[in-house]
Design an enzyme around this catalytic site. Sequence first.
Site, PDB file in Angstrom:
ATOM      1  N   CYS A 156       0.860  -1.194   0.000  1.00 18.48           N
ATOM      2  CA  CYS A 156       0.000   0.000   0.000  1.00 18.48           C
ATOM      3  C   CYS A 156       0.889   1.235   0.000  1.00 18.48           C
ATOM      4  O   CYS A 156       1.770   1.367   0.845  1.00 18.48           O
ATOM      5  CB  CYS A 156      -0.944   0.021   1.202  1.00 18.48           C
ATOM      6  SG  CYS A 156      -2.102   1.419   1.110  1.00 18.48           S
ATOM      7  N   CYS A 184      -0.266   4.330   0.388  1.00 14.59           N
ATOM      8  CA  CYS A 184      -0.937   5.479   1.012  1.00 14.59           C
ATOM      9  C   CYS A 184      -0.102   6.011   2.170  1.00 14.59           C
ATOM     10  O   CYS A 184       0.837   5.379   2.643  1.00 14.59           O
ATOM     11  CB  CYS A 184      -2.367   5.130   1.424  1.00 14.59           C
ATOM     12  SG  CYS A 184      -2.579   4.614   3.136  1.00 14.59           S
ATOM     13  N   CYS A 199      -0.659   4.018   6.112  1.00 14.86           N
ATOM     14  CA  CYS A 199      -0.217   2.683   6.506  1.00 14.86           C
ATOM     15  C   CYS A 199       1.243   2.727   6.947  1.00 14.86           C
ATOM     16  O   CYS A 199       2.070   3.380   6.298  1.00 14.86           O
ATOM     17  CB  CYS A 199      -0.386   1.715   5.336  1.00 14.86           C
ATOM     18  SG  CYS A 199      -2.114   1.296   5.044  1.00 14.86           S
TER      19      CYS A 199
HETATM   20  N1  LIG Z   1      -4.007   9.349  -1.033  1.00 13.29           N
HETATM   21  C1  LIG Z   1      -4.370   9.079   0.331  1.00 13.29           C
HETATM   22  C2  LIG Z   1      -5.081   7.731   0.387  1.00 13.29           C
HETATM   23  C3  LIG Z   1      -5.465   7.317   1.795  1.00 13.29           C
HETATM   24  C4  LIG Z   1      -6.378   6.111   1.752  1.00 13.29           C
HETATM   25  O1  LIG Z   1      -7.512   6.228   1.270  1.00 13.29           O
HETATM   26  N2  LIG Z   1      -5.907   4.943   2.235  1.00 13.29           N
HETATM   27  C5  LIG Z   1      -6.701   3.764   2.066  1.00 13.29           C
HETATM   28  C6  LIG Z   1      -5.787   2.529   2.024  1.00 13.29           C
HETATM   29  S1  LIG Z   1      -5.138   2.067   3.565  1.00 13.29           S
HETATM   30  C7  LIG Z   1      -7.748   3.587   3.107  1.00 13.29           C
HETATM   31  O2  LIG Z   1      -8.585   2.728   2.975  1.00 13.29           O
HETATM   32  N3  LIG Z   1      -7.741   4.371   4.156  1.00 13.29           N
HETATM   33  C8  LIG Z   1      -8.708   4.307   5.207  1.00 13.29           C
HETATM   34  C9  LIG Z   1      -8.086   4.797   6.494  1.00 13.29           C
HETATM   35  O3  LIG Z   1      -6.900   5.110   6.479  1.00 13.29           O
HETATM   36  O4  LIG Z   1      -8.772   4.831   7.505  1.00 13.29           O
HETATM   37  C10 LIG Z   1      -3.116   9.053   1.193  1.00 13.29           C
HETATM   38  O5  LIG Z   1      -2.069   8.627   0.712  1.00 13.29           O
HETATM   39  O6  LIG Z   1      -3.191   9.452   2.363  1.00 13.29           O
HETATM   40 ZN   LIG Z   2      -2.772   2.252   3.128  1.00 14.60          ZN
END
Ligand SMILES: N[C@@H](CCC(=O)N[C@@H](CS)C(=O)NCC(=O)O)C(=O)O
Ligand SMILES: [Zn+2]
Length: 191
Positions: free
Chosen positions: A48, A50, A53
């Site tokens: 991932c 993002c 994480c």
């Molecule tokens: N572009 C954003 C995407 C964040 C995102 O949507 N993460 C996903 C994958 S882990 C998710 O489901 N997030 C829910 C959360 O973090 O609670 C970033 O990088 O912060």
């Molecule tokens: Zn993530």
Amino acid sequence: MAPSIHPLIDNGITPGSGTFAGGKLRCRCASDRVEVTLNSNVAHNHACGCSKCWKPSGSLFSIVGVVPRDAVSVTANASKLSIVDKEATIQRYACKDCGVHLFGRIENDHPFKGLDFVHVELSDEKGWQEPQFAAFVSSIIEQGSHPKEMDEVRAKFKDAGLQTYDVLSPALMDLISTFTAQKSGIRFANL
Ligand SMILES: N[C@@H](CCC(=O)N[C@@H](CS)C(=O)NCC(=O)O)C(=O)O
Ligand SMILES: [Zn+2]
Ligand SMILES: [Zn+2]
């Protein structure tokens, strides 16, 4: 030197074991480590990109998979855990001392509620499901990766045999949309 995708991917992926039934995750403190016991292998294990994480320092991606929440128990030093962002869909429980995320849990009405998010690199055991795909790849730009590096990053995943997606894999996107459709009253026969 080219940036590390993640240690579990950089030098080729080691397949997991179909019969492996779980193990222990530990934080990275020198002593009094938080320990989480998983009574299951992970599923949907993936990279991932993002920003939320947990990833090891020097890596562009996290490796994260899911386990049923009933299979997760904190078995040592639970008092060191705190939720990183209580407003997020995934409540990520991190060690207050070393920063490692031990597990992430969803409490809201959500298609993935009941599954906890975990990082198998925090375990010494071998046999965890290997990464299956890469998600949120374009999100690494938001953390400073140069847009022109993206072809190289996607090529590395391809070389490792993994498909790349900028949100989640088609199977997981279909699960989310099925949940949304059902919430709006649509009923599917023979799911
Ligand atoms: N572009 C954003 C995407 C964040 C995102 O949507 N993460 C996903 C994958 S882990 C998710 O489901 N997030 C829910 C959360 O973090 O609670 C970033 O990088 O912060
Ligand atoms: Zn993530
Ligand atoms: Zn720690």
